[in-house]
Design an enzyme around this catalytic site. Sequence first.
Site, mmCIF file in Angstrom:
data_model
loop_
_atom_site.group_PDB
_atom_site.id
_atom_site.type_symbol
_atom_site.label_atom_id
_atom_site.label_comp_id
_atom_site.label_asym_id
_atom_site.label_seq_id
_atom_site.Cartn_x
_atom_site.Cartn_y
_atom_site.Cartn_z
ATOM 1 N N ARG A 1 -22.333 -0.212 12.885
ATOM 2 C CA ARG A 1 -22.088 -1.887 12.941
ATOM 3 C C ARG A 1 -23.399 -2.287 12.430
ATOM 4 O O ARG A 1 -24.490 -1.950 12.936
ATOM 5 C CB ARG A 1 -21.856 -2.410 14.194
ATOM 6 C CG ARG A 1 -21.961 -3.962 13.968
ATOM 7 C CD ARG A 1 -21.377 -4.799 15.302
ATOM 8 N NE ARG A 1 -20.052 -4.717 15.042
ATOM 9 C CZ ARG A 1 -19.229 -5.641 15.855
ATOM 10 N NH1 ARG A 1 -19.961 -6.523 16.739
ATOM 11 N NH2 ARG A 1 -17.890 -5.530 15.874
ATOM 12 N N HIS B 1 -14.510 -5.971 8.125
ATOM 13 C CA HIS B 1 -14.521 -5.385 9.452
ATOM 14 C C HIS B 1 -12.877 -4.631 9.552
ATOM 15 O O HIS B 1 -12.182 -5.255 10.280
ATOM 16 C CB HIS B 1 -14.260 -6.696 10.546
ATOM 17 C CG HIS B 1 -14.520 -6.341 11.751
ATOM 18 N ND1 HIS B 1 -14.647 -5.021 12.528
ATOM 19 C CD2 HIS B 1 -14.470 -6.912 13.085
ATOM 20 C CE1 HIS B 1 -14.767 -5.094 13.560
ATOM 21 N NE2 HIS B 1 -14.665 -6.273 14.139
ATOM 22 N N GLN C 1 -10.850 -4.003 13.031
ATOM 23 C CA GLN C 1 -10.183 -5.032 13.617
ATOM 24 C C GLN C 1 -8.897 -5.293 12.915
ATOM 25 O O GLN C 1 -7.858 -5.629 13.701
ATOM 26 C CB GLN C 1 -11.142 -6.295 13.422
ATOM 27 C CG GLN C 1 -10.478 -7.575 13.969
ATOM 28 C CD GLN C 1 -10.519 -7.425 15.201
ATOM 29 O OE1 GLN C 1 -11.514 -7.256 16.019
ATOM 30 N NE2 GLN C 1 -9.272 -7.709 15.982
ATOM 31 N N ASP D 1 -11.153 -17.095 12.789
ATOM 32 C CA ASP D 1 -12.693 -16.729 13.265
ATOM 33 C C ASP D 1 -13.674 -17.581 13.411
ATOM 34 O O ASP D 1 -13.389 -18.598 13.183
ATOM 35 C CB ASP D 1 -12.863 -15.410 12.326
ATOM 36 C CG ASP D 1 -14.062 -14.502 12.782
ATOM 37 O OD1 ASP D 1 -14.323 -14.613 14.093
ATOM 38 O OD2 ASP D 1 -14.642 -13.765 11.986
ATOM 39 N N CYS E 1 -9.995 -12.442 16.335
ATOM 40 C CA CYS E 1 -10.522 -11.380 16.660
ATOM 41 C C CYS E 1 -11.421 -11.202 17.716
ATOM 42 O O CYS E 1 -11.571 -10.073 18.272
ATOM 43 C CB CYS E 1 -11.474 -10.771 15.476
ATOM 44 S SG CYS E 1 -12.974 -11.593 15.048
ATOM 45 N N ARG F 1 -7.694 -2.498 19.637
ATOM 46 C CA ARG F 1 -8.840 -2.031 19.093
ATOM 47 C C ARG F 1 -9.193 -0.651 19.498
ATOM 48 O O ARG F 1 -9.388 0.644 18.863
ATOM 49 C CB ARG F 1 -10.288 -2.847 19.311
ATOM 50 C CG ARG F 1 -10.293 -4.254 18.798
ATOM 51 C CD ARG F 1 -10.326 -4.177 17.172
ATOM 52 N NE ARG F 1 -11.736 -3.351 16.937
ATOM 53 C CZ ARG F 1 -12.492 -3.755 16.941
ATOM 54 N NH1 ARG F 1 -13.062 -5.004 17.219
ATOM 55 N NH2 ARG F 1 -13.721 -3.134 16.392
#
Length: 308
Positions: A107, A134, A137, A225, A266, A294
């Site tokens: 990440r 991402h 996700q 988000d 998310c 996930r």
Amino acid sequence: MNHFLDIHTTDSADLRNIIDSAHASKAARKGFTRGAPDKEQPLADHMVALIFEKPSTRTRVSFDVGVRQMGGQTMVLSGKEMQLGHGETIADTARVLSRYVDLIMIRTFDESVLTEMAEYADVPVINGLTDRTHPCQIMADIQTFEEHRGSIKGKKVVWSGDGNNVCASFLHAAGQFGFDLTFTGPQILDPEQEFVDLARSKGATIEISRDPFEAVKDADLIVTDTWISMHDAQSARERRHNLLRPYQVNDHLMSHAKPDALFMHCLPAHRDEEATSAVMDGPHSVVFDEAENRLHAQKAIMRWCLDV
Ligand code: CP
Ligand code: NVA
């Protein structure tokens, strides 16, 4: 080598297989306690490096638990504590880690760190979020949609808010999984045109709307988000809040979508900013299923990367 760098750079047949494998491995764990090993141990004798240059709860824990359930071992590394954070090049870091571990998840901030890591590593690299995308996700989100509503093909997804990294991966997925996406938000926070053009070139209908109520008409899924991502300057907070407030997902907005529309986020959420607690905890919300998935989706991604 199977790197998992982005949804649009992964073959659509492979994406389909990964989602099917995620459904199967979730089903196979019914009745297991969280810490119990899977019946199959495909990652036995495998070591996985999990590198974080930004904070994380879900990505960190779900990758770590997923590796252990599959019989492997992990090391969680903070970018700041590595020589990577003190001037060692990404290429050298990739070459060195490849002598010790079988898989790298990273990440990071700039997408170029991820791509350079993949270029110089002799082992697969997984994108655990960059400033731009991402993908892990959104694989979990596709799995979640399918669990609740069946195939996402031809469905209408609405993204309300900031056209950020998670939105970009949704646009990639629209092209690969064949759904339509309407973005609604202020023009200055539109997703990059490149993401929109790519999805359209793959046959997805992508619309941009400034009117959230018009946008959510006939929506099967509404997604939002945080209004300020980890890579955004905190100094932009007030301006972003003012721009994004009309795009808050609340009960009034949800009532303009299909009656059985799902709501996704998310996480982490800033409750009563981008989405109200009433929506987060309400009947449309599947946010905690997304979080759980996930684990299952990433286990499938790791198996695909390692071909085990
Ligand atoms: N959704 C997500 O990636 O959460 P974390 O930042 O907690 O990993
Ligand atoms: N857009 C958010 C997602 C966090 C999982 C961020 O990048 O901070």
